[in-house]
Design an enzyme around this catalytic site. Sequence first.
Site, mmCIF file in Angstrom:
data_model
loop_
_atom_site.group_PDB
_atom_site.id
_atom_site.type_symbol
_atom_site.label_atom_id
_atom_site.label_comp_id
_atom_site.label_asym_id
_atom_site.label_seq_id
_atom_site.Cartn_x
_atom_site.Cartn_y
_atom_site.Cartn_z
ATOM 1 N N CYS A 381 0.832 -1.207 0.000
ATOM 2 C CA CYS A 381 0.000 0.000 0.000
ATOM 3 C C CYS A 381 0.867 1.257 0.000
ATOM 4 O O CYS A 381 1.476 1.563 -1.013
ATOM 5 C CB CYS A 381 -1.004 -0.054 1.153
ATOM 6 S SG CYS A 381 -2.492 0.883 0.759
ATOM 7 N N HIS A 507 -3.693 -5.194 0.421
ATOM 8 C CA HIS A 507 -3.112 -5.713 1.670
ATOM 9 C C HIS A 507 -3.132 -7.244 1.686
ATOM 10 O O HIS A 507 -4.059 -7.838 2.254
ATOM 11 C CB HIS A 507 -3.890 -5.177 2.877
ATOM 12 C CG HIS A 507 -3.709 -3.718 3.088
ATOM 13 N ND1 HIS A 507 -2.745 -3.199 3.926
ATOM 14 C CD2 HIS A 507 -4.340 -2.653 2.539
ATOM 15 C CE1 HIS A 507 -2.802 -1.875 3.897
ATOM 16 N NE2 HIS A 507 -3.764 -1.520 3.054
ATOM 17 N N GLU A 509 -1.416 -9.210 3.430
ATOM 18 C CA GLU A 509 -1.236 -9.750 4.785
ATOM 19 C C GLU A 509 -2.565 -10.151 5.423
ATOM 20 O O GLU A 509 -2.601 -11.014 6.299
ATOM 21 C CB GLU A 509 -0.481 -8.742 5.667
ATOM 22 C CG GLU A 509 -1.249 -7.485 6.111
ATOM 23 C CD GLU A 509 -1.243 -6.350 5.075
ATOM 24 O OE1 GLU A 509 -0.994 -6.630 3.884
ATOM 25 O OE2 GLU A 509 -1.514 -5.198 5.462
HETATM 26 N N1 GLN Z 1 -2.191 6.618 2.668
HETATM 27 C C1 GLN Z 1 -2.227 5.824 1.469
HETATM 28 C C2 GLN Z 1 -3.574 5.913 0.783
HETATM 29 O O1 GLN Z 1 -4.566 6.220 1.416
HETATM 30 C C3 GLN Z 1 -1.867 4.387 1.768
HETATM 31 C C4 GLN Z 1 -2.843 3.689 2.632
HETATM 32 C C5 GLN Z 1 -2.317 2.423 3.238
HETATM 33 O O2 GLN Z 1 -1.103 2.194 3.279
HETATM 34 N N2 GLN Z 1 -3.203 1.586 3.738
HETATM 35 O O3 GLN Z 1 -3.666 5.647 -0.378
#
Ligand code: GLN
Length: 548
Positions: A381, A507, A509
């Site tokens: 992310c 994600h 994970e």
């Molecule tokens: N802050 C970034 C976004 O909103 C990444 C979010 C995250 O790592 N979950 O796109």
Amino acid sequence: MAKYIFVTGGVTSSLGKGIISASLAKLLQARGLKVTIQKFDPYINVDPGTLNPYEHGECYVTEDGAETDLDLGHYERFLNIFTSQANNVTTGRIYQTVINKEREGAYLGKTVQVIPHITDEIKRRMLLLGDQGYDIVITELGGTVGDIESLPFIEAVRQLQWELPDEDCLVVHLTLVPYLKAAKELKTKPTQHSVKLLSQEGVNPDIIVCRTERPLSPELRRKIALFCNVKTDAVIEAADAPTIYEVPLAMMREKLDQICLKKMDITNYNEPELGKWKEFLDKLKYPKNKINIGLIGKYIELQDAYKSILEAFVHAGAINECSVNVVNIHSEFISAENVSEKLNMLDGLLVAPGFGLRGIEGKILAVKYARENDLPFFGICLGMQMAVIEFARNVLNLKDAHSTEMDVNSPNPVIDLMEEQKKITAKGGTMRLGAYPCAIKQGSLAEKVYGKLEISERHRHRWEFNNAYLAAFEEHGMIASGKNPESNLVEIIEIRNHPYFIGVQYHPELKSTVENPHPLFVSFIKAANDFNENKNAKKKPSMQGEMI
Ligand code: GLN
């Protein structure tokens, strides 16, 4: 008809109610029963999505896009099932429902009160999953008995204990039996007080699970039984375990599942089938190699902030038969001067998810180090977004490239706010959340990792790769190897001429379980293991030379 087990906690928080609940669920599932777990949290936020990791640890996202408590992650990792919005309920959500109904006129003419309206709504939610084909629904109550905010939940359990047939409702109470060094003794008084408090609120536990650092003697068990109104065999010892994954087996030795089955009058169960689980534990206990993985984040001092990532490393380590030593590296303290010194003992680097400006430049420096030194890299992310910014700045030579999350006026916004996010002002539950499909490019590392071209993964973000720059990136060797088939949103990036460099907008994970370690973690740990073996192989000839 489902049966219901409620798990309450006393004396102190952090006793591991989630792990005990998940372990009990695992044992019942291993006996062939269909089990799910839900968590009721007494705080007033509608969900933990708006909470800082310092307050609440990781926010766990389900397939259906619910932002939930991290205990749901344990439930999924242990049971290998998906949970949903229905599996996590807070006081905020209960009140929101009741207040909305009041505004609609559902209670016209009546005074809306904690009892019965709030408790009725709690009970409705507690029973909700009961008609979905489960044999057993386990409900973990957050907080500690005696908290003011827990009262309506305990009251709801009290009512259900009366409303449901005796054998359909069971209460397990988790307490602490501390060891006092000065007295050289385990003390039962906190447990007695905690059970007394629970009884005063009208709930009598059927089983007492005692967290302890030392074994409970038979005498101590009898004492707890006598003063807490349970049979001696319903006093369960939950000793500290080397890993959370040992707890189901420890609970099996204590016969926690058998006591529950007996009390609930369930007879159609099998011997527990835990073959895969034990195989995993064996691999975990006897690794053949040890590798160092750098976890670059800004909540490094908090074990709970990156819970699912740490657990995914455990799963992937076991399957690769290597022990993963996670080196926590605070991104705020990485500088151009110290980056090499901080990262040179690593075999792999993971840049963590996150929000906001703090620690960003350190993350970018870490990515640069991994890219230039052929160190296996995995960005999740925000970690993926940092890899994109690093590549833009140092390979495409767009020195002012940034994400508009950190620099709204960036002249080269290689990461930009998603179109559908531009109109959104409310913060709660408004990110791009939950499972979305992703189409993988043929011949890519991603295809090798997944072994297929269509996947689905869970998301939690507002910003995205800015496709206006994609051609320039691909020309220079960073490709988009996974995209959302409808919106074309970039989901996976990788660098072609690097041994292992991959970043994902989602994600992974969140979907790694004991029985299904996530392929991205498995392949990343494998790449790091290879890196480590190559490093050692390079060292060996010279050592042999020296010996000769
Ligand atoms: N802050 C970034 C976004 O909103 C990444 C979010 C995250 O790592 N979950 O796109």
